[in-house]
Design an enzyme around this catalytic site. Sequence first.
Site, PDB file in Angstrom:
ATOM      1  N   THR A   1       0.830  -1.213   0.000  1.00 56.35           N
ATOM      2  CA  THR A   1       0.000   0.000   0.000  1.00 56.35           C
ATOM      3  C   THR A   1       0.861   1.258   0.000  1.00 56.35           C
ATOM      4  O   THR A   1       0.572   2.220  -0.724  1.00 56.35           O
ATOM      5  CB  THR A   1      -0.919   0.054   1.245  1.00 56.35           C
ATOM      6  OG1 THR A   1      -1.613  -1.176   1.364  1.00 56.35           O
ATOM      7  CG2 THR A   1      -1.924   1.185   1.119  1.00 56.35           C
TER       8      THR A   1
ATOM      9  N   ASP B   1      -4.949  -0.644  -4.885  1.00 59.56           N
ATOM     10  CA  ASP B   1      -3.560  -0.358  -4.511  1.00 59.56           C
ATOM     11  C   ASP B   1      -2.563  -1.385  -5.070  1.00 59.56           C
ATOM     12  O   ASP B   1      -1.470  -1.026  -5.501  1.00 59.56           O
ATOM     13  CB  ASP B   1      -3.394  -0.172  -2.989  1.00 59.56           C
ATOM     14  CG  ASP B   1      -3.767  -1.387  -2.142  1.00 59.56           C
ATOM     15  OD1 ASP B   1      -4.294  -2.372  -2.689  1.00 59.56           O
ATOM     16  OD2 ASP B   1      -3.526  -1.338  -0.914  1.00 59.56           O
ATOM     17  N   HIS B   2      -2.952  -2.664  -5.076  1.00 58.21           N
ATOM     18  CA  HIS B   2      -2.036  -3.726  -5.536  1.00 58.21           C
ATOM     19  C   HIS B   2      -2.804  -5.026  -5.605  1.00 58.21           C
ATOM     20  O   HIS B   2      -3.988  -5.071  -5.249  1.00 58.21           O
ATOM     21  CB  HIS B   2      -0.829  -3.855  -4.598  1.00 58.21           C
ATOM     22  CG  HIS B   2      -1.224  -3.976  -3.152  1.00 58.21           C
ATOM     23  ND1 HIS B   2      -1.773  -5.117  -2.624  1.00 58.21           N
ATOM     24  CD2 HIS B   2      -1.200  -3.073  -2.139  1.00 58.21           C
ATOM     25  CE1 HIS B   2      -2.046  -4.929  -1.349  1.00 58.21           C
ATOM     26  NE2 HIS B   2      -1.722  -3.688  -1.027  1.00 58.21           N
TER      27      HIS B   2
ATOM     28  N   HIS C   1      -8.375  -6.978   3.086  1.00 60.92           N
ATOM     29  CA  HIS C   1      -6.945  -7.277   3.252  1.00 60.92           C
ATOM     30  C   HIS C   1      -6.803  -8.752   3.605  1.00 60.92           C
ATOM     31  O   HIS C   1      -7.614  -9.294   4.354  1.00 60.92           O
ATOM     32  CB  HIS C   1      -6.367  -6.409   4.374  1.00 60.92           C
ATOM     33  CG  HIS C   1      -4.871  -6.402   4.434  1.00 60.92           C
ATOM     34  ND1 HIS C   1      -4.134  -7.504   4.806  1.00 60.92           N
ATOM     35  CD2 HIS C   1      -3.973  -5.435   4.123  1.00 60.92           C
ATOM     36  CE1 HIS C   1      -2.848  -7.205   4.739  1.00 60.92           C
ATOM     37  NE2 HIS C   1      -2.727  -5.955   4.315  1.00 60.92           N
TER      38      HIS C   1
HETATM   39  C1  GP9 Z   1      -2.335  -1.028   6.608  1.00 59.68           C
HETATM   40  C2  GP9 Z   1      -2.873  -1.175   5.248  1.00 59.68           C
HETATM   41  C3  GP9 Z   1      -2.376  -2.454   4.622  1.00 59.68           C
HETATM   42  O1  GP9 Z   1      -2.551   0.192   7.230  1.00 59.68           O
HETATM   43  O2  GP9 Z   1      -2.710  -0.068   4.459  1.00 59.68           O
HETATM   44  O3  GP9 Z   1      -1.131  -2.366   4.093  1.00 59.68           O
HETATM   45  P1  GP9 Z   1      -0.574  -3.481   3.065  1.00 59.68           P
HETATM   46  O4  GP9 Z   1      -0.271  -4.711   3.882  1.00 59.68           O
HETATM   47  O5  GP9 Z   1      -1.623  -3.757   2.049  1.00 59.68           O
HETATM   48  O6  GP9 Z   1       0.622  -2.850   2.484  1.00 59.68           O
HETATM   49 MN    MN Z   2      -2.706  -2.720   0.596  1.00 57.83          MN
END
Ligand code: GP9
Ligand code: MN
Length: 403
Positions: free
Chosen positions: A80, A254-255, A195
């Site tokens: 992220t 984001d990914h 997530h």
């Molecule tokens: C944590 C969230 C997740 O605050 O942004 O991060 P990631 O593991 O996807 O990099």
């Molecule tokens: Mn993320």
Amino acid sequence: DGNQLTEIENYTRAQYKEPSKEMFGAAKGKNLIVISMESTQNFVIGQKVNGQEITPFLNEFIKDSYYFDNFYHQTAQGKTSDSEFLLENSLYPLGRGAVFFTHSGNEYMSLAERLKENSYYTAKLHANNKSFWNRDVMYNNFGYDRFYSLPDYEVNEENSVGWGMKDMDFFDQSVEHLKAMPKPFFAKFITLTNHFPFELDEEDKFIDEFDSNSGTLNRYFPTVRYTDEALKLFIEDLKAEGLYEDSIIVIYGDHYGISENHNKAMEQYLGKEITPFVSTQLQRVPMIIHIPGHEGKTISTVTGQIDLRPTLLNLAGIDTKQDIQFGADMFSEEQDNFVALRDGSFITEDVVYTKGVCYDKATGEPTDGASCEPYIEHAKNELSYSDQIIYGDLLRFYEKDEE
Ligand code: GP9
Ligand code: MN
């Protein structure tokens, strides 16, 4: 040193693409609401699982928005935070480690800073510990007026799951923060519920899990569906509060959420073999821009997260001609349809190059390397110039020309 920067400046200026006349300033004076959707890949858009739509809200929202269906994430180990870095700076994240940790003291020319210069109030909203990914330090560096993090939200057992606060409650409570902000504002949201390991409470499961040997992929669909619902409620709230018509809304992934470890299960879902070509195509994430009064349009130019900064600034009517950046306005008629991924893979209108093999996009089959050859050097240059800026903290030598 400064000379190194001059060479890079000459390179990025030669790559500069004129913004589209029609779109430049289309969002001038409006609030800018940008939402980063956790782990959301583009393969779920417009698709079903067990006969049920995965993103019913986004599918509707897209009809009324600009939708870029060939938009790639360009993140690496910083996940992220890498996507945030791309958005702010139009620089590539690093090949190893997270630049949010390793180079948080550098000089940058962030999106937030440029918007602030143009009298926007700038805020980040993410209901997690402020120091996760070193965000508090990096956001200060990027010049944000305010970071709404964990203490700014009422988080309890009831409204939490998995990593923390549920997206619906996050958006619901964030509306109060938005209402308190001076206008116009730039508000950047980061969702959390979708997530890994993709946990949900029973009452939040709007569709059934997939059925494969990967529990991860099986659970992914209902959590994506949950965030879709959270977005729907958020947009309804924005309308009720009179913020919708005064804001442009940008939503992107984001990914990836599903790694190559789940290829077998993904093959079952997609109904096709996952070759390195398909894997690369799976790195596309949703990218949606809603501008009040503009009709919906799907744009298939090959674009990536590196292009966000110039695109958003140009929409706000802010020129970026003098800025050192590696992306280009996604609405530009001069767009070159080229995206480099952090591992050196690249995508053009006709080819995908990954792991040393050149694929024909039309067939997905390996093709004569000659079609990729001209771009291999270009991809290397992009990544290496960007790395030089970060490792040498070169933007501290930057001086804007007199206008
Ligand atoms: C944590 C969230 C997740 O605050 O942004 O991060 P990631 O593991 O996807 O990099
Ligand atoms: Mn993320």
